[in-house]
Design an enzyme around this catalytic site. Structure first.
Site, short mmCIF file in Angstrom:
data_model
loop_
_atom_site.label_atom_id
_atom_site.label_comp_id
_atom_site.label_asym_id
_atom_site.label_seq_id
_atom_site.Cartn_x
_atom_site.Cartn_y
_atom_site.Cartn_z
N CYS A 261 0.82 -1.22 0.00
CA CYS A 261 0.00 0.00 0.00
C CYS A 261 0.85 1.27 0.00
O CYS A 261 0.64 2.17 -0.83
CB CYS A 261 -0.97 -0.01 1.18
N HIS A 309 -2.71 1.38 6.83
CA HIS A 309 -3.05 1.28 5.41
C HIS A 309 -3.19 2.68 4.82
O HIS A 309 -3.56 3.63 5.53
CB HIS A 309 -4.34 0.50 5.20
N HIS A 321 -5.71 1.83 -4.43
CA HIS A 321 -4.83 1.29 -3.40
C HIS A 321 -4.39 -0.13 -3.76
O HIS A 321 -4.96 -0.78 -4.63
CB HIS A 321 -5.51 1.31 -2.03
#
Length: 347
Positions: A261, A309, A321
């Site tokens: 990520c 994240h 993402h």
């Protein structure tokens, strides 16, 4: 009646304890490594938990990997400084030796004595002046030599300490790798217990849950004041991330063939000419924060209370993402996960 429970004496107690332990171990060995979830909702919750743990470990690995890279660079600089100090020390040692030999040949006679013994007063003054200059030059050389020796010791000690820290952190990287692989393997074991039909149903449940969270987020009015146009750098970052759609998630990866990520977001902004921290936690800690309702395309959305994240906001309530192992870089609803906040790399 069970005779084993009535064995008299210490020997009997030891035997009973051994049997009890053996039975306990047998029961443990026959338990499955991963308990089978009873419902799809439980399976989803367990997978979310396991992959979240893997993602946290991945960001810890990324942070340590970045630290190792900085240490390697600093060690290279220190070694260059050590080599330079060694050359300087060698040159000064040669000058100091030459000065010592010169004084030895001159007998080491003080300038005042040379003046008294000289037959020609004018020549004596010249000799005294030259001798004094030579003595001062020698003292300066010796002083500089001492300083150079101290400088070499300082750089050498710093290089030795940096090398020690680097070796320790390299060892820790291996431990982090094993932790990440272990946690991903746990999640895959849970998934392996699901039949093909259940996996399809689970994927549908995930989409439905994400859509419901997104709808609630949009209804809150949070997007009413959000920007629709990013900065020029923000647009470049979004364009980069868009080109990477479909590439697989791989922990610790930052392109070009795969990403995690924060690897995706840091590389997207690097492509736009802006260097940002490597991990989601550092991106949250160091980059300029903006209200969620004021975000614009190119901004980074940080998720989860532990900032584990991150995604790139693309506008219209959507983001790009790299989700987790087994998935690919994708477009998803920006409000489908718990939002911690928003940061702007080019504020």
């Amino acid at each position: 009646m069970n005779r084993m429970t009535h064995i008299p004496g210490a020997h009997g107690r030891r035997t009973a304890a051994v049997v009890t332990l053996a039975l306990a171990l047998t029961a443990t060995l026959h338990q499955p490594a991963v308990a089978e979830p009873q419902t799809l909702a439980e399976a989803r919750a367990e997978l979310d938990r396991l992959y979240h743990r893997a993602e946290v470990a991945t960001e810890q690995y990324n942070a340590l990997d970045a630290k190792v890279t900085r240490q390697e660079k600093r060690l290279g600089t220190l070694r260059t400084q050590v080599a330079s100090a060694e050359r300087k020390l060698s040159r000064l040692s040669g000058l100091a030796g030459a000065a010592a030999r010169s004084q030895y040949r001159g007998g080491g006679v003080p300038a005042e004595v040379q003046f008294v013994l000289a037959g020609d007063p004018e020549r004596a003054l010249d000799n005294a002046s030259l001798a004094r200059q030579a003595q001062l030059a020698t003292r300066r050389t010796v002083s500089t030599l001492t300083t150079a020796e101290e400088e070499l010791r300082t750089h050498s000690n710093a290089a030795a300490e940096e090398l020690k820290r680097l070796r320790k952190n390299r060892g820790s990287l291996g431990s982090h790798r094993r932790t990440i692989r272990s946690r991903i393997e746990e999640a895959r074991k849970v998934e392996s217990l699901l039949e093909v039909k259940q996996r399809r149903e689970l994927a549908a449940l995930e989409r439905r849950t994400a859509d419901e969270a997104q709808a609630e987020w949009v209804r809150s009015g949070v997007l009413d004041g959000a920007g629709t146009e990013g900065s020029s750098a923000g647009r470049e970052a979004v364009a980069f991330a868009t080109r990477e759609l479909g590439k697989p998630y791989v922990w610790g990866a930052e392109g070009p063939g795969s990403y995690d990520c924060s690897g995706l977001t840091s590389q997207a902004w690097l492509a736009a000419g802006v260097v940002i921290p490597r991990t989601s936690q550092e991106q949250w800690r160091l980059l300029h924060r903006v209200p969620v309702g004021k975000m614009r395309p190119g901004d980074l959305i940080i998720y989860n209370a532990d900032a584990s994240h991150v995604s790139l906001y693309t506008g219209g309530g959507r983001m790009i993402h790299a989700p987790r192992p087994g998935r690919h870089v994708t477009v998803a609803p920006a409000g489908s996960m718990e939002i911690l906040g928003v940061v702007r790399p080019d504020a």
